[in-house]
Design a protein around this motif. Structure first.
Motif, mmCIF file in Angstrom:
data_model
loop_
_atom_site.group_PDB
_atom_site.id
_atom_site.type_symbol
_atom_site.label_atom_id
_atom_site.label_comp_id
_atom_site.label_asym_id
_atom_site.label_seq_id
_atom_site.Cartn_x
_atom_site.Cartn_y
_atom_site.Cartn_z
ATOM 1 N N GLY A 25 31.521 111.604 2.045
ATOM 2 C CA GLY A 25 31.141 110.196 2.029
ATOM 3 C C GLY A 25 29.902 109.915 1.203
ATOM 4 N N LEU A 26 29.127 110.947 0.895
ATOM 5 C CA LEU A 26 27.917 110.777 0.098
ATOM 6 C C LEU A 26 28.153 111.002 -1.390
ATOM 7 C CD1 LEU A 26 25.433 112.793 2.379
ATOM 8 C CD2 LEU A 26 25.814 110.318 2.357
ATOM 9 N N SER A 27 29.327 111.520 -1.722
ATOM 10 C CA SER A 27 29.629 111.859 -3.116
ATOM 11 C C SER A 27 29.864 110.596 -3.945
ATOM 12 C CB SER A 27 30.862 112.759 -3.190
ATOM 13 O OG SER A 27 32.009 112.058 -2.741
ATOM 14 N N ASN A 28 29.957 110.779 -5.260
ATOM 15 C CA ASN A 28 30.197 109.643 -6.151
ATOM 16 C C ASN A 28 31.597 109.062 -5.988
ATOM 17 O OD1 ASN A 28 27.633 109.898 -7.277
ATOM 18 N ND2 ASN A 28 28.346 111.385 -8.805
ATOM 19 N N ASP A 29 32.513 109.887 -5.441
ATOM 20 C CA ASP A 29 33.897 109.429 -5.263
ATOM 21 C C ASP A 29 34.403 109.864 -3.880
ATOM 22 O OD1 ASP A 29 36.507 108.640 -5.464
ATOM 23 O OD2 ASP A 29 36.914 109.638 -7.381
ATOM 24 N N PRO A 30 34.008 109.145 -2.830
ATOM 25 C CA PRO A 30 34.424 109.499 -1.469
ATOM 26 C C PRO A 30 35.944 109.558 -1.296
ATOM 27 C CG PRO A 30 32.663 107.883 -1.406
ATOM 28 C CD PRO A 30 33.107 107.987 -2.837
ATOM 29 N N LYS A 31 36.640 108.674 -2.002
ATOM 30 C CA LYS A 31 38.101 108.649 -1.904
ATOM 31 C C LYS A 31 38.689 109.964 -2.399
ATOM 32 C CE LYS A 31 42.206 106.065 -3.350
ATOM 33 N NZ LYS A 31 42.716 104.914 -4.165
ATOM 34 N N ARG A 32 38.165 110.475 -3.510
ATOM 35 C CA ARG A 32 38.653 111.741 -4.067
ATOM 36 C C ARG A 32 38.304 112.895 -3.141
ATOM 37 N NH1 ARG A 32 42.460 114.707 -5.951
ATOM 38 N NH2 ARG A 32 41.761 116.526 -7.129
ATOM 39 N N ALA A 33 37.119 112.846 -2.537
ATOM 40 C CA ALA A 33 36.714 113.905 -1.616
ATOM 41 C C ALA A 33 37.672 113.979 -0.427
ATOM 42 C CB ALA A 33 35.291 113.659 -1.123
ATOM 43 N N LYS A 34 38.036 112.825 0.114
ATOM 44 C CA LYS A 34 38.985 112.804 1.237
ATOM 45 C C LYS A 34 40.364 113.293 0.792
ATOM 46 C CE LYS A 34 40.928 109.897 4.877
ATOM 47 N NZ LYS A 34 42.249 110.512 4.748
ATOM 48 N N GLU A 35 40.741 112.907 -0.419
ATOM 49 C CA GLU A 35 42.039 113.343 -0.951
ATOM 50 C C GLU A 35 42.077 114.859 -1.094
ATOM 51 O OE1 GLU A 35 43.088 112.666 -5.220
ATOM 52 O OE2 GLU A 35 44.647 111.377 -4.362
ATOM 53 N N LEU A 36 40.980 115.434 -1.552
ATOM 54 C CA LEU A 36 40.888 116.890 -1.685
ATOM 55 C C LEU A 36 41.027 117.573 -0.325
ATOM 56 C CD1 LEU A 36 38.023 117.551 -4.252
ATOM 57 C CD2 LEU A 36 40.408 118.271 -4.463
ATOM 58 N N ALA A 37 40.306 117.058 0.667
ATOM 59 C CA ALA A 37 40.367 117.640 2.010
ATOM 60 C C ALA A 37 41.788 117.571 2.569
ATOM 61 C CB ALA A 37 39.390 116.920 2.936
ATOM 62 N N ASP A 38 42.439 116.429 2.369
ATOM 63 C CA ASP A 38 43.822 116.272 2.851
ATOM 64 C C ASP A 38 44.770 117.211 2.118
ATOM 65 O OD1 ASP A 38 42.984 114.320 4.587
ATOM 66 O OD2 ASP A 38 43.599 112.632 3.310
ATOM 67 N N ASN A 39 44.566 117.352 0.809
ATOM 68 C CA ASN A 39 45.418 118.248 0.014
ATOM 69 C C ASN A 39 45.294 119.691 0.494
ATOM 70 O OD1 ASN A 39 46.246 116.117 -1.552
ATOM 71 N ND2 ASN A 39 44.920 116.597 -3.282
ATOM 72 N N ILE A 40 44.066 120.111 0.753
ATOM 73 C CA ILE A 40 43.828 121.485 1.215
ATOM 74 C C ILE A 40 44.514 121.718 2.553
ATOM 75 C CG2 ILE A 40 42.058 123.081 2.051
ATOM 76 C CD1 ILE A 40 40.196 121.915 -0.106
ATOM 77 N N THR A 41 44.379 120.751 3.460
ATOM 78 C CA THR A 41 45.025 120.868 4.776
ATOM 79 C C THR A 41 46.532 120.996 4.643
ATOM 80 O OG1 THR A 41 43.282 119.581 5.854
ATOM 81 C CG2 THR A 41 45.388 119.722 6.991
ATOM 82 N N GLN A 42 47.133 120.177 3.801
ATOM 83 C CA GLN A 42 48.585 120.196 3.610
ATOM 84 C C GLN A 42 49.046 121.495 2.950
ATOM 85 O OE1 GLN A 42 49.520 116.627 1.419
ATOM 86 N NE2 GLN A 42 48.775 115.277 3.058
ATOM 87 N N THR A 43 48.286 121.976 1.999
ATOM 88 C CA THR A 43 48.666 123.207 1.302
ATOM 89 C C THR A 43 48.634 124.402 2.243
ATOM 90 O OG1 THR A 43 47.810 122.378 -0.804
ATOM 91 C CG2 THR A 43 48.131 124.749 -0.614
ATOM 92 N N VAL A 44 47.574 124.502 3.039
ATOM 93 C CA VAL A 44 47.444 125.620 3.980
ATOM 94 C C VAL A 44 48.563 125.594 5.012
ATOM 95 C CG1 VAL A 44 45.999 126.613 5.797
ATOM 96 C CG2 VAL A 44 44.953 125.833 3.667
ATOM 97 N N ALA A 45 48.950 124.408 5.460
ATOM 98 C CA ALA A 45 49.986 124.283 6.489
ATOM 99 C C ALA A 45 51.395 124.315 5.910
ATOM 100 C CB ALA A 45 49.794 122.986 7.267
#
Length: 221
Positions: free
Chosen positions: A132-152
């Motif tokens: 949420g502090l980054s320049n692109d919070p939306k991209r940061a959340k997208e990255l976190a979601d992508n990682i979760t989906q890939t691992v699962a």
């Protein structure tokens, strides 16, 4: 024509027909065995390629196949190879190879799920703290979601590459914040809504000013 001659000719014709039928049946079985062998080897190769990629990308450092499974798989591969070269390949031989291939796949899948989780946990954790502090919070959340989906998700070369790419990008985001244990502790408290004014130590305040984050920090009861 004498009856004995007729019987003789009929018997000969029956033998030839039987030989033809048996030959046809053998050919059909052999072709079926070859087709199943192609499927089995393609599947095994796919998982072995994933295992190599996981090792090369640094997701795992330990062997992905135990020695007994490796030996049995190689033995089945040799049996199938000999069967093909001697045109004696059977469906049973291919079935045994497929069974060993499934065992290998199971081992690699289990290792992938655990290794991928450990490989990405740190970066994903940082995203939850500073996304949420980054320049692109939306991209940061997208990255976190992508990682979760890939691992699962299912193991594949694409999954391995995507995980490495997303974790690398997440690390780049985290590196911009120059985190240290004190800052990490502060951000963890912020993300869990446990931070208080007492947590705004001189070092934390200096870090917030250095990263131009003072305007993004809100204090509330």
């Amino acid at each position: 024509m004498l009856l004995t001659e007729t019987i003789k000719n009929s018997t000969s014709a029956i033998k030839k027909r039987r030989a033809t039928i048996e030959s046809k049946q053998y050919a059909e079985t052999y072709v079926k065995a070859l087709a199943q062998l192609a499927q089995a080897t393609e599947s095994i190769k796919g998982f072995l390629d994933c295992a190599v990629a996981m090792k090369e990308k640094g997701i795992v450092s330990t062997p992905l196949m135990d020695e007994p499974t490796r030996s049995e798989l190689l033995a089945c591969i040799d049996d199938c190879g000999n069967g093909v070269s001697e045109m004696q390949l059977t469906l049973e031989t291919v079935r045994l190879l497929k069974s060993e291939g499934d065992a290998v796949a199971t081992q690699i899948k289990i290792i992938w799920r655990d290794a991928a989780q450990k490989y990405s946990d740190g970066s994903k954790g940082y995203l939850s703290m500073i996304g949420g502090l980054s320049n692109d919070p939306k991209r940061a959340k997208e990255l976190a979601d992508n990682i979760t989906q890939t691992v699962a998700g299912d193991l594949s070369i694409k999954a391995v590459n995507n995980l490495v790419s997303d974790v690398t990008e997440a690390k780049r985001i985290a590196d911009k914040f120059s985190l240290n244990p004190e800052i990490e502790d502060f951000l963890k408290k912020v993300s869990s809504q446990r931070a208080t004014v007492l947590d705004l130590t001189p070092n934390v305040l200096a870090w917030l000013k250095e990263k131009n984050l003072t305007s993004k920090l809100k204090i509330r009861f």
